[in-house]
Design an enzyme around this catalytic site. Structure first.
Site, PDB file in Angstrom:
ATOM      1  N   CYS A 160       5.385   4.311  22.395  1.00 58.45           N
ATOM      2  CA  CYS A 160       6.791   4.702  22.541  1.00 58.45           C
ATOM      3  C   CYS A 160       7.730   3.503  22.587  1.00 58.45           C
ATOM      4  O   CYS A 160       8.771   3.487  21.905  1.00 58.45           O
ATOM      5  CB  CYS A 160       6.974   5.584  23.779  1.00 58.45           C
ATOM      6  SG  CYS A 160       6.650   4.778  25.369  1.00 58.45           S
ATOM      7  N   HIS A 212       8.157   6.017  29.620  1.00 57.07           N
ATOM      8  CA  HIS A 212       8.390   6.547  28.275  1.00 57.07           C
ATOM      9  C   HIS A 212       9.826   6.300  27.855  1.00 57.07           C
ATOM     10  O   HIS A 212      10.730   6.242  28.700  1.00 57.07           O
ATOM     11  CB  HIS A 212       8.084   8.050  28.242  1.00 57.07           C
ATOM     12  CG  HIS A 212       7.999   8.613  26.855  1.00 57.07           C
ATOM     13  ND1 HIS A 212       6.983   8.289  25.976  1.00 57.07           N
ATOM     14  CD2 HIS A 212       8.812   9.479  26.183  1.00 57.07           C
ATOM     15  CE1 HIS A 212       7.161   8.937  24.842  1.00 57.07           C
ATOM     16  NE2 HIS A 212       8.275   9.657  24.936  1.00 57.07           N
ATOM     17  N   HIS A 224      10.791  10.285  19.283  1.00 54.74           N
ATOM     18  CA  HIS A 224      10.002   9.445  20.181  1.00 54.74           C
ATOM     19  C   HIS A 224       8.532   9.519  19.774  1.00 54.74           C
ATOM     20  O   HIS A 224       8.123  10.399  18.997  1.00 54.74           O
ATOM     21  CB  HIS A 224      10.182   9.899  21.633  1.00 54.74           C
ATOM     22  CG  HIS A 224       9.679  11.288  21.905  1.00 54.74           C
ATOM     23  ND1 HIS A 224       8.794  11.590  22.912  1.00 54.74           N
ATOM     24  CD2 HIS A 224       9.920  12.479  21.280  1.00 54.74           C
ATOM     25  CE1 HIS A 224       8.534  12.884  22.920  1.00 54.74           C
ATOM     26  NE2 HIS A 224       9.196  13.454  21.940  1.00 54.74           N
TER      27      HIS A 224
END
Length: 259
Positions: A160, A212, A224
């Site tokens: 990510c 994240h 993402h």
């Protein structure tokens, strides 16, 4: 101090000096680094673009002189934007594969050069990029459906924060490597309603640690890397995964890097 350049398409960067150690990041062709420690078979490096420290195999280390390092660090960047390209050595007539996001040192009229080597590069490039929201979103979608890989930074495997970092980097802005570090960059927004496409959204775990990050698209959507690079819905609570019919990530904060 010694200096180096990534002369291969991808070089794994490990937490400890061992092949069995986890891969925490990757170097892509043309990225430069400082050498901060050495072992018989391993070299500890600090990447120039984000200061990230890791170990690489000595066999994959290419040393360059300090003067060349300083010149490359200051020079405008050119990036490969094809999924995969071929770089032809003008000395040996051999080919090397490059992935999207690779840096093309001293690129000029289809020629790449560093140290005493010159290469021919015929594919499309992104030269001297300047940050803009349209370019950022366009670049973000180039990685759509790329598989998730811890420590990865390429279309063939990406995590990510590696994803947000490489997208921003190809648009002229260097971000730190990890999501928690990236969260310290830019201005924080108070509400998701204030966000615009290109802003970064960060998410925490049950312990409150930021783990994240994704890039906001507008229309309550986010792109993402989670399993793969994907587009999901987002609201004030977090990311809603339509396949799971549930929230996959809890929203912690939103930042704006692009003024």
């Amino acid at each position: 101090m010694k200096y180096g350049i990534c002369a291969l398409s991808i070089v794994p960067c490990r937490l400890e000096p061992a092949d069995t150690s986890e891969m925490v990041s990757q170097l892509l062709f043309g990225e430069i680094y400082r050498v901060i420690d050495e072992r018989k078979k391993w070299v500890k490096i600090r990447a120039a673009h984000d200061g990230y420290e890791s170990w690489i195999d000595r066999k994959q280390h290419r040393e360059i002189k300090r003067e060349e390092f300083m010149s490359l660090e200051k020079s405008p960047k050119t990036y490969s934007i094809e999924l995969i390209s071929l770089l032809r050595s003008l000395q040996t007539e051999t080919f090397s594969p490059l992935v999207m996001g690779s840096v093309l040192p001293q690129y000029s009229n289809g020629v790449v050069a560093f140290s005493d080597q010159k290469f021919e590069f015929e594919d499309e490039v992104l030269q001297h990029p300047s940050m803009g929201r349209d370019l950022l979103i366009e670049t973000a979608f180039l990685y759509l459906n790329s598989p998730y890989l811890w420590g990865g930074r390429t279309p063939f495997g990406i995590d990510c924060s590696g994803y947000s970092q490489i997208v921003y980097r190809m648009c002229g802005v260097d971000l730190p490597r990890d999501a928690s570090q990236q969260a310290e960059v830019g201005d924080r927004l108070s509400f998701i309603e204030e966000a615009t496409p290109g802003d970064l959204a960060f998410f925490d775990n049950s312990e409150g640690r930021i783990t994240h990050v994704g890039i906001l698209l507008g229309d309550n959507k986010i792109i993402h890397a989670s399993g793969k690079v994907r587009v999901d819905r987002i609201d004030h609570q977090g990311i809603f995964n339509d396949e799971m019919h549930d929230y996959s990530h809890h929203l912690r904060l939103i930042t704006r890097v692009i003024k």
